[in-house]
Design a protein around this motif. Structure first.
Motif, PDB file in Angstrom:
ATOM      1  N   ASN A   1      -0.759   2.522  -8.026  1.00  0.00           N
ATOM      2  CA  ASN A   1      -0.129   2.208  -6.741  1.00  0.00           C
ATOM      3  C   ASN A   1       1.293   1.685  -6.952  1.00  0.00           C
ATOM      4  O   ASN A   1       2.221   2.054  -6.213  1.00  0.00           O
ATOM      5  CB  ASN A   1      -0.971   1.169  -6.004  1.00  0.00           C
ATOM      6  CG  ASN A   1      -0.372   0.761  -4.687  1.00  0.00           C
ATOM      7  OD1 ASN A   1      -0.319   1.541  -3.739  1.00  0.00           O
ATOM      8  ND2 ASN A   1       0.106  -0.473  -4.620  1.00  0.00           N
TER       9      ASN A   1
ATOM     10  N   CYS B   1       0.858  -1.191   0.000  1.00  0.00           N
ATOM     11  CA  CYS B   1       0.000   0.000   0.000  1.00  0.00           C
ATOM     12  C   CYS B   1       0.892   1.238   0.000  1.00  0.00           C
ATOM     13  O   CYS B   1       1.767   1.388   0.863  1.00  0.00           O
ATOM     14  CB  CYS B   1      -0.904  -0.010   1.225  1.00  0.00           C
ATOM     15  SG  CYS B   1      -1.897   1.495   1.407  1.00  0.00           S
ATOM     16  N   SER B   2       0.657   2.118  -0.941  1.00  0.00           N
ATOM     17  CA  SER B   2       1.499   3.314  -1.053  1.00  0.00           C
ATOM     18  C   SER B   2       1.190   4.354   0.013  1.00  0.00           C
ATOM     19  O   SER B   2       1.958   5.295   0.202  1.00  0.00           O
ATOM     20  CB  SER B   2       1.321   3.943  -2.445  1.00  0.00           C
ATOM     21  OG  SER B   2      -0.034   4.267  -2.683  1.00  0.00           O
TER      22      SER B   2
ATOM     23  N   HIS C   1      -7.086   1.417  -4.137  1.00  0.00           N
ATOM     24  CA  HIS C   1      -5.955   1.630  -5.021  1.00  0.00           C
ATOM     25  C   HIS C   1      -6.254   1.129  -6.434  1.00  0.00           C
ATOM     26  O   HIS C   1      -6.916   0.101  -6.610  1.00  0.00           O
ATOM     27  CB  HIS C   1      -4.709   0.883  -4.517  1.00  0.00           C
ATOM     28  CG  HIS C   1      -4.142   1.427  -3.249  1.00  0.00           C
ATOM     29  ND1 HIS C   1      -3.549   2.668  -3.167  1.00  0.00           N
ATOM     30  CD2 HIS C   1      -4.072   0.885  -2.005  1.00  0.00           C
ATOM     31  CE1 HIS C   1      -3.137   2.875  -1.934  1.00  0.00           C
ATOM     32  NE2 HIS C   1      -3.447   1.810  -1.205  1.00  0.00           N
TER      33      HIS C   1
END
Length: 350
Positions: free
Chosen positions: A327, A296-297, A322
């Motif tokens: 992402n 997860c960014s 996302h």
């Protein structure tokens, strides 16, 4: 047997020209270049410890792409003419860019389409640097969309389906006509005909071969033009570009996506970015693509692996939705920033 270097091989050219007079028809420097290539290929073979480089082999006369390289001085004569050794004055495209440049080598190529191309290796002044924009970007490459940027911009893939269909049609005609020509050649040989026909006497399959090559060359030229325009635009817009360090050969082992990956030309895209960033004073960073589509960014949580059909997913920790490709591009940018800071260089701010 003793190993002969390029200078000793060049010394043998004089008696060889007396024995084989047709060697005098070619540019003398092109024969010297052949000796140089031969010497270098043997050196690479003997010095290789990995076992990946094989022995030098003779070029087949049946190879469609015929070429030769010379190192004589080429002179410009007017706006569209060049003077090449043994060939004389040859009409070319505009020669204005060759003014005040030193041509070191030239290569004449006969393409399968029947067209001749002249490639020049010349010394030119360094190109002007592009102005800095204080922007950075991460790029994730794909099949449906060719390049996905970390700022949510997407560039579509090049569509060559029209030329591929035409090439397939001509490929079928070529295979059928060549097979029939082979049968007739065997028939003449079995019947002991007084003047048996050879495969070269049947021109229909050769015509279809040229038509097929023209469709393939058209698609290749348009793809290369698309990549040139895209890479030049990216280098102008961004000072730092982070991309994936992909192993294209390994990815092509997936037989469901091998053709799409080959048509995307990811390797050519990276090569263009590399030399254009070096020319124009920009920075290119290649990062490890591992887990870029899983992390997860926003919060950095590493989720489980997802099949390629899933293009959107929600982080189970921070509940952020996302787009898979965007992402991945953001994570590539984060990795590029970390790698650049580790090298002691400052990352520019967008």
């Amino acid at each position: 047997l003793p190993f002969l270097g390029k200078f000793k091989l060049n010394y043998l050219l004089k008696p060889l020209k007396k024995e084989y007079p047709f060697l005098k028809n070619s540019d003398s420097s092109s024969l010297q270049v052949v000796n140089e290539f031969l010497t270098q290929s043997w050196k690479n073979f003997f010095q290789d410890k990995s076992g990946q480089i094989g022995k030098p082999r003779f070029h087949s006369r049946k190879y469609l792409k015929k070429s030769y390289t010379g190192k004589s001085i080429i002179k410009t004569a007017g706006k569209r003419y060049l003077k090449i050794p043994k060939l004389g004055y040859v009409k070319t495209s505009k020669t204005g860019v060759l003014q005040n440049t030193k041509v070191k080598r030239y290569t004449v190529v006969l393409e399968p389409t029947g067209k001749y191309y002249l490639s020049l290796q010349a010394e030119i002044p360094e190109p002007e640097k592009y102005s800095l924009t204080d922007k950075q970007v991460g790029i994730d490459v794909g099949v449906a969309d060719f390049a996905i940027l970390s700022n949510e911009l997407k560039y579509p893939s090049f569509n060559s389906s029209y030329f591929e269909k035409k090439a397939k049609i001509w490929q079928k005609k070529y295979s059928r006509r060549r097979h029939l020509a082979k049968l007739l050649v065997l028939q003449d040989r079995n019947k002991s005909v007084l003047c048996p026909r050879s495969l070269e006497s049947f021109t229909n399959w050769q015509k279809t071969q040229k038509s097929k090559a023209k469709c393939q060359a058209k698609a290749a030229n348009q793809r290369r033009d698309y990549l040139h325009k895209l890479t030049t635009h990216l280098v102008k817009q961004y000072d730092v570009i982070a991309i994936e360090d992909l192993k294209t050969k390994n990815l092509q082992k997936n037989h469901h996506l091998a053709k799409s990956i080959a048509n995307a030309s990811w390797r050519m895209f990276r090569q263009m970015l590399e030399y254009k960033c070096e020319w124009y004073g920009k920075k290119l960073i290649a990062v490890d693509p591992k887990n870029t589509s899983r992390i997860c960014s926003k919060c950095g949580y590493n989720s489980s692996a997802k099949p390629l059909e899933i293009r959107e997913w929600t982080c189970s920790k921070c509940q952020t939705k996302h787009d898979r490709d965007i992402n991945a591009a953001v994570n590539i940018l984060h990795k590029g920033s970390t790698k650049l800071n580790g090298q002691g260089l400052a990352m520019v701010t967008s």
